[in-house]
Write a protein that holds these residues in place. Sequence first.
Motif, PDB file in Angstrom:
ATOM      1  N   VAL A  42       0.827  -1.206   0.000  1.00  0.00           N
ATOM      2  CA  VAL A  42       0.000   0.000   0.000  1.00  0.00           C
ATOM      3  C   VAL A  42       0.864   1.260   0.000  1.00  0.00           C
ATOM      4  CG1 VAL A  42      -2.018  -1.047   1.051  1.00  0.00           C
ATOM      5  CG2 VAL A  42      -0.204  -0.145   2.487  1.00  0.00           C
ATOM      6  N   ARG A  43       1.990   1.198   0.635  1.00  0.00           N
ATOM      7  CA  ARG A  43       2.855   2.371   0.662  1.00  0.00           C
ATOM      8  C   ARG A  43       3.449   2.653  -0.715  1.00  0.00           C
ATOM      9  NH1 ARG A  43       3.217   0.734   6.069  1.00  0.00           N
ATOM     10  NH2 ARG A  43       3.572   2.418   7.553  1.00  0.00           N
ATOM     11  N   LYS A  44       4.005   1.613  -1.332  1.00  0.00           N
ATOM     12  CA  LYS A  44       4.573   1.794  -2.667  1.00  0.00           C
ATOM     13  C   LYS A  44       3.500   2.235  -3.654  1.00  0.00           C
ATOM     14  CE  LYS A  44       8.103  -1.761  -1.952  1.00  0.00           C
ATOM     15  NZ  LYS A  44       8.304  -3.234  -2.075  1.00  0.00           N
ATOM     16  N   LEU A  45       2.335   1.647  -3.496  1.00  0.00           N
ATOM     17  CA  LEU A  45       1.227   2.000  -4.382  1.00  0.00           C
ATOM     18  C   LEU A  45       0.858   3.468  -4.228  1.00  0.00           C
ATOM     19  CD1 LEU A  45      -0.867   1.149  -6.419  1.00  0.00           C
ATOM     20  CD2 LEU A  45      -2.263   0.236  -4.575  1.00  0.00           C
ATOM     21  N   ASN A  47       2.803   5.861  -3.137  1.00  0.00           N
ATOM     22  CA  ASN A  47       3.893   6.649  -3.697  1.00  0.00           C
ATOM     23  C   ASN A  47       3.829   6.691  -5.221  1.00  0.00           C
ATOM     24  OD1 ASN A  47       4.846   7.202  -1.188  1.00  0.00           O
ATOM     25  ND2 ASN A  47       6.583   5.790  -1.277  1.00  0.00           N
ATOM     26  N   ALA A  48       3.467   5.546  -5.804  1.00  0.00           N
ATOM     27  CA  ALA A  48       3.450   5.451  -7.269  1.00  0.00           C
ATOM     28  C   ALA A  48       2.491   6.461  -7.883  1.00  0.00           C
ATOM     29  CB  ALA A  48       3.082   4.037  -7.696  1.00  0.00           C
ATOM     30  N   VAL A  49       1.359   6.700  -7.233  1.00  0.00           N
ATOM     31  CA  VAL A  49       0.407   7.659  -7.790  1.00  0.00           C
ATOM     32  C   VAL A  49       0.503   9.008  -7.082  1.00  0.00           C
ATOM     33  CG1 VAL A  49      -1.157   5.792  -8.413  1.00  0.00           C
ATOM     34  CG2 VAL A  49      -1.492   7.006  -6.271  1.00  0.00           C
ATOM     35  N   GLY A  50       1.447   9.120  -6.154  1.00  0.00           N
ATOM     36  CA  GLY A  50       1.711  10.411  -5.537  1.00  0.00           C
ATOM     37  C   GLY A  50       0.723  10.826  -4.458  1.00  0.00           C
ATOM     38  N   THR A  51       0.154   9.844  -3.786  1.00  0.00           N
ATOM     39  CA  THR A  51      -0.761  10.211  -2.700  1.00  0.00           C
ATOM     40  C   THR A  51      -0.337   9.522  -1.415  1.00  0.00           C
ATOM     41  OG1 THR A  51      -2.292   8.387  -3.111  1.00  0.00           O
ATOM     42  CG2 THR A  51      -2.662  10.420  -4.338  1.00  0.00           C
ATOM     43  N   SER A  52      -1.244   9.441  -0.490  1.00  0.00           N
ATOM     44  CA  SER A  52      -0.948   8.820   0.785  1.00  0.00           C
ATOM     45  C   SER A  52      -1.666   7.468   0.882  1.00  0.00           C
ATOM     46  CB  SER A  52      -1.379   9.730   1.905  1.00  0.00           C
ATOM     47  OG  SER A  52      -1.103   9.120   3.138  1.00  0.00           O
ATOM     48  N   THR A  53      -1.255   6.716   1.874  1.00  0.00           N
ATOM     49  CA  THR A  53      -1.807   5.366   2.011  1.00  0.00           C
ATOM     50  C   THR A  53      -3.317   5.388   2.262  1.00  0.00           C
ATOM     51  OG1 THR A  53      -1.457   5.303   4.400  1.00  0.00           O
ATOM     52  CG2 THR A  53       0.353   4.569   3.003  1.00  0.00           C
ATOM     53  N   MET A  54      -3.796   6.438   2.855  1.00  0.00           N
ATOM     54  CA  MET A  54      -5.218   6.495   3.180  1.00  0.00           C
ATOM     55  C   MET A  54      -6.106   6.439   1.936  1.00  0.00           C
ATOM     56  SD  MET A  54      -5.836   6.211   6.235  1.00  0.00           S
ATOM     57  CE  MET A  54      -7.575   6.589   6.074  1.00  0.00           C
ATOM     58  N   THR A  55      -5.569   6.930   0.834  1.00  0.00           N
ATOM     59  CA  THR A  55      -6.326   6.890  -0.418  1.00  0.00           C
ATOM     60  C   THR A  55      -6.754   5.471  -0.743  1.00  0.00           C
ATOM     61  OG1 THR A  55      -4.833   8.642  -1.159  1.00  0.00           O
ATOM     62  CG2 THR A  55      -6.294   7.659  -2.795  1.00  0.00           C
ATOM     63  N   ILE A  56      -5.855   4.538  -0.499  1.00  0.00           N
ATOM     64  CA  ILE A  56      -6.173   3.137  -0.792  1.00  0.00           C
ATOM     65  C   ILE A  56      -7.315   2.656   0.101  1.00  0.00           C
ATOM     66  CG2 ILE A  56      -5.327   0.785  -0.444  1.00  0.00           C
ATOM     67  CD1 ILE A  56      -2.931   3.443  -1.639  1.00  0.00           C
ATOM     68  N   TYR A  57      -7.407   3.221   1.272  1.00  0.00           N
ATOM     69  CA  TYR A  57      -8.432   2.760   2.209  1.00  0.00           C
ATOM     70  C   TYR A  57      -9.793   3.385   1.938  1.00  0.00           C
ATOM     71  CZ  TYR A  57      -5.121   0.097   4.876  1.00  0.00           C
ATOM     72  OH  TYR A  57      -4.217  -0.841   5.257  1.00  0.00           O
ATOM     73  N   ALA A  59     -10.617   4.456  -1.395  1.00  0.00           N
ATOM     74  CA  ALA A  59     -10.967   3.972  -2.733  1.00  0.00           C
ATOM     75  C   ALA A  59     -11.329   2.489  -2.684  1.00  0.00           C
ATOM     76  CB  ALA A  59      -9.809   4.211  -3.693  1.00  0.00           C
ATOM     77  N   PHE A  60     -10.493   1.721  -2.079  1.00  0.00           N
ATOM     78  CA  PHE A  60     -10.765   0.302  -1.860  1.00  0.00           C
ATOM     79  C   PHE A  60     -10.917   0.134  -0.352  1.00  0.00           C
ATOM     80  CE2 PHE A  60      -8.094   1.115  -5.446  1.00  0.00           C
ATOM     81  CZ  PHE A  60      -8.789   0.534  -6.481  1.00  0.00           C
ATOM     82  N   GLU A  61     -10.802  -1.045   0.109  1.00  0.00           N
ATOM     83  CA  GLU A  61     -10.914  -1.199   1.559  1.00  0.00           C
ATOM     84  C   GLU A  61      -9.631  -1.841   2.076  1.00  0.00           C
ATOM     85  OE1 GLU A  61     -14.803  -1.584   4.226  1.00  0.00           O
ATOM     86  OE2 GLU A  61     -14.374  -0.490   2.394  1.00  0.00           O
ATOM     87  N   GLY A  62      -8.547  -1.153   1.813  1.00  0.00           N
ATOM     88  CA  GLY A  62      -7.275  -1.713   2.194  1.00  0.00           C
ATOM     89  C   GLY A  62      -6.696  -2.576   1.085  1.00  0.00           C
ATOM     90  N   LYS A  63      -5.662  -3.307   1.414  1.00  0.00           N
ATOM     91  CA  LYS A  63      -4.951  -4.084   0.400  1.00  0.00           C
ATOM     92  C   LYS A  63      -5.839  -5.171  -0.205  1.00  0.00           C
ATOM     93  CE  LYS A  63      -0.624  -6.491  -0.449  1.00  0.00           C
ATOM     94  NZ  LYS A  63       0.633  -6.983   0.125  1.00  0.00           N
ATOM     95  N   ASP A  64      -6.601  -5.838   0.647  1.00  0.00           N
ATOM     96  CA  ASP A  64      -7.455  -6.905   0.150  1.00  0.00           C
ATOM     97  C   ASP A  64      -8.424  -6.402  -0.903  1.00  0.00           C
ATOM     98  OD1 ASP A  64      -6.165  -8.598   1.807  1.00  0.00           O
ATOM     99  OD2 ASP A  64      -7.789  -8.822   3.268  1.00  0.00           O
ATOM    100  N   GLY A  65      -8.902  -5.181  -0.715  1.00  0.00           N
ATOM    101  CA  GLY A  65      -9.804  -4.598  -1.692  1.00  0.00           C
ATOM    102  C   GLY A  65      -9.123  -4.408  -3.037  1.00  0.00           C
ATOM    103  N   VAL A  66      -7.881  -3.985  -2.989  1.00  0.00           N
ATOM    104  CA  VAL A  66      -7.127  -3.819  -4.229  1.00  0.00           C
ATOM    105  C   VAL A  66      -6.976  -5.167  -4.923  1.00  0.00           C
ATOM    106  CG1 VAL A  66      -4.940  -3.078  -5.224  1.00  0.00           C
ATOM    107  CG2 VAL A  66      -5.889  -1.845  -3.284  1.00  0.00           C
ATOM    108  N   ILE A  67      -6.604  -6.167  -4.147  1.00  0.00           N
ATOM    109  CA  ILE A  67      -6.453  -7.512  -4.697  1.00  0.00           C
ATOM    110  C   ILE A  67      -7.767  -7.981  -5.314  1.00  0.00           C
ATOM    111  CG2 ILE A  67      -5.870  -9.894  -4.182  1.00  0.00           C
ATOM    112  CD1 ILE A  67      -3.506  -8.244  -3.719  1.00  0.00           C
ATOM    113  N   ALA A  68      -8.854  -7.763  -4.598  1.00  0.00           N
ATOM    114  CA  ALA A  68     -10.150  -8.197  -5.104  1.00  0.00           C
ATOM    115  C   ALA A  68     -10.478  -7.514  -6.428  1.00  0.00           C
ATOM    116  CB  ALA A  68     -11.236  -7.912  -4.065  1.00  0.00           C
ATOM    117  N   ALA A  69     -10.171  -6.230  -6.498  1.00  0.00           N
ATOM    118  CA  ALA A  69     -10.433  -5.494  -7.739  1.00  0.00           C
ATOM    119  C   ALA A  69      -9.568  -6.021  -8.876  1.00  0.00           C
ATOM    120  CB  ALA A  69     -10.176  -4.006  -7.521  1.00  0.00           C
ATOM    121  N   LEU A  70      -8.313  -6.293  -8.564  1.00  0.00           N
ATOM    122  CA  LEU A  70      -7.412  -6.853  -9.575  1.00  0.00           C
ATOM    123  C   LEU A  70      -7.894  -8.227 -10.009  1.00  0.00           C
ATOM    124  CD1 LEU A  70      -3.856  -5.926  -8.256  1.00  0.00           C
ATOM    125  CD2 LEU A  70      -4.981  -5.082 -10.307  1.00  0.00           C
TER     126      LEU A  70
END
Lengths: 225, 225
Positions: A42-45, A47-57, A59-70
């Motif tokens: 989540v941190r690298k992700l 950084n990659a888009v230039g925001t903070s880790t909270m964005t992932i939480y 937009a998705f619901e944490g890392k698992d949400g990202v995985i589920a979307a992928l």
Amino acid sequence: MNSAQKEKTRRPRRVSAEVQRTELLDAASDMLAGGGPEALSVRKLANAVGTSTMTIYTAFEGKDGVIAALYEEAFARMADFQEAVPEGNSPLEWLAGLGAAYRAFALKNPSYYALIMSETLPISQFQKQEAEPLARGIARQRSYRSLFDAVSACQDQGLMSSDHATEEVTAVLWATVHGHVSLELAGFHESKAAADSRFLLLTQSVLTGLLTPKGKKAWRAFAAN
Amino acid sequence: MNSAQKEKTRRPRRVSAEVQRTELLDAASDMLAGGGPEALSVRKLANAVGTSTMTIYTAFEGKDGVIAALYEEAFARMADFQEAVPEGNSPLEWLAGLGAAYRAFALKNPSYYALIMSETLPISQFQKQEAEPLARGIARQRSYRSLFDAVSACQDQGLMSSDHATEEVTAVLWATVHGHVSLELAGFHESKAAADSRFLLLTQSVLTGLLTPKGKKAWRAFAAN
DNA sequence: ATCTTTTATATAACAGTGTTATTTTAACTG
DNA sequence: CAGTTAAAATAACACTGTTATATAAAAGAT
């Protein structure tokens, strides 16, 4: 223009939830394809888009949400591959094309294929939340649907025995191709040529076991050219 | 006695490297079987046996070393299952027994099977260190050897076509059974009965595709009872 | 248009992880 | 028995995913 001016004076906090989502998802899939699952954090992700880790939480619901979307993205891409296969003159041709497309997809998108098949291993790092039977979940998937339809067509035309339910035959063919592809991706075979010939032998073998006499004849005719 | 007295007066720091190793390995396999791969951490492992994390680094070479050791253990157990299969009256019977044993092992030891098959997925959390072709590595394994020998026997007795190399046929059968089992472990099938019937259909199909006329006849005779 | 409320983001902290450096301590050796 | 060696414990480092808090932007209400 108006919005462009606005952008200059003061940049809006979130560029619309959807583009944020896709932007994150694109970066995530790149990281996954690049360096495997451990390259996706989540941190690298963030950084990659230039925001903070909270964005992932949000937009998705944490890392698992990202995985589920992928995961859904992976199935969609797989389905695109499958649906691009022409039905051809005979359902047998269609079937062969579907198998080849499945394999081609897996070889070209190993990360996405790994994602799809991560549920295939009993204990996965991509844990599944709901405990619904996998078959039901996949049955709804477009990619499984193509194979099912092809098998159904074969049975309708008397090329394949109707002694067994269509779902049953579909599952058998799915297992067949998956078995080969997962071994091939693991580097089991010593060369591409060896993998090719074994894929052919495997699919031919299981097919001749499932085809009716009429089906076998049609297969030989098709396999000739 | 002598050593027992010694134990009482002053307990040796390391109770001999080997028992330490097996003690750690046992605990590790328990954790793996219990709560999956994420339940296996060097810290928890050290606590489980009452030592410090450094023990894992001297006994093995960190977490990967533990995984590697468990991996070998998994193959050994699998091989035990395979070698327990009686050769029976016909190599076909042997072959069927090997397939059933493979499946039974996977169903009874999902964690160990996942370990074996972790190399099967292109991107695994149990990364492989050496990049040797997987086939070579497995070829040396006892469990693969059994299958190979059974296939070879079938070919020798004219039950199976010798048009294809023994390795080739072995790989095909391996992929077949692996494909089914990984789907079954994922909960793909709606019931044990469904899984049973599909396993039967799959193996029968691929076999009838590989057997000679003589082999098919023998198979029917064997499958009757 | 201003004020209030809501909400997304950023910052920082928490509880973990694997690994490495340092120090202590037990075992071996001359 | 003293000196050396090697293993184990402790602590630190660089990470991880997640959560709590604070800030600032967007949305809603007056």
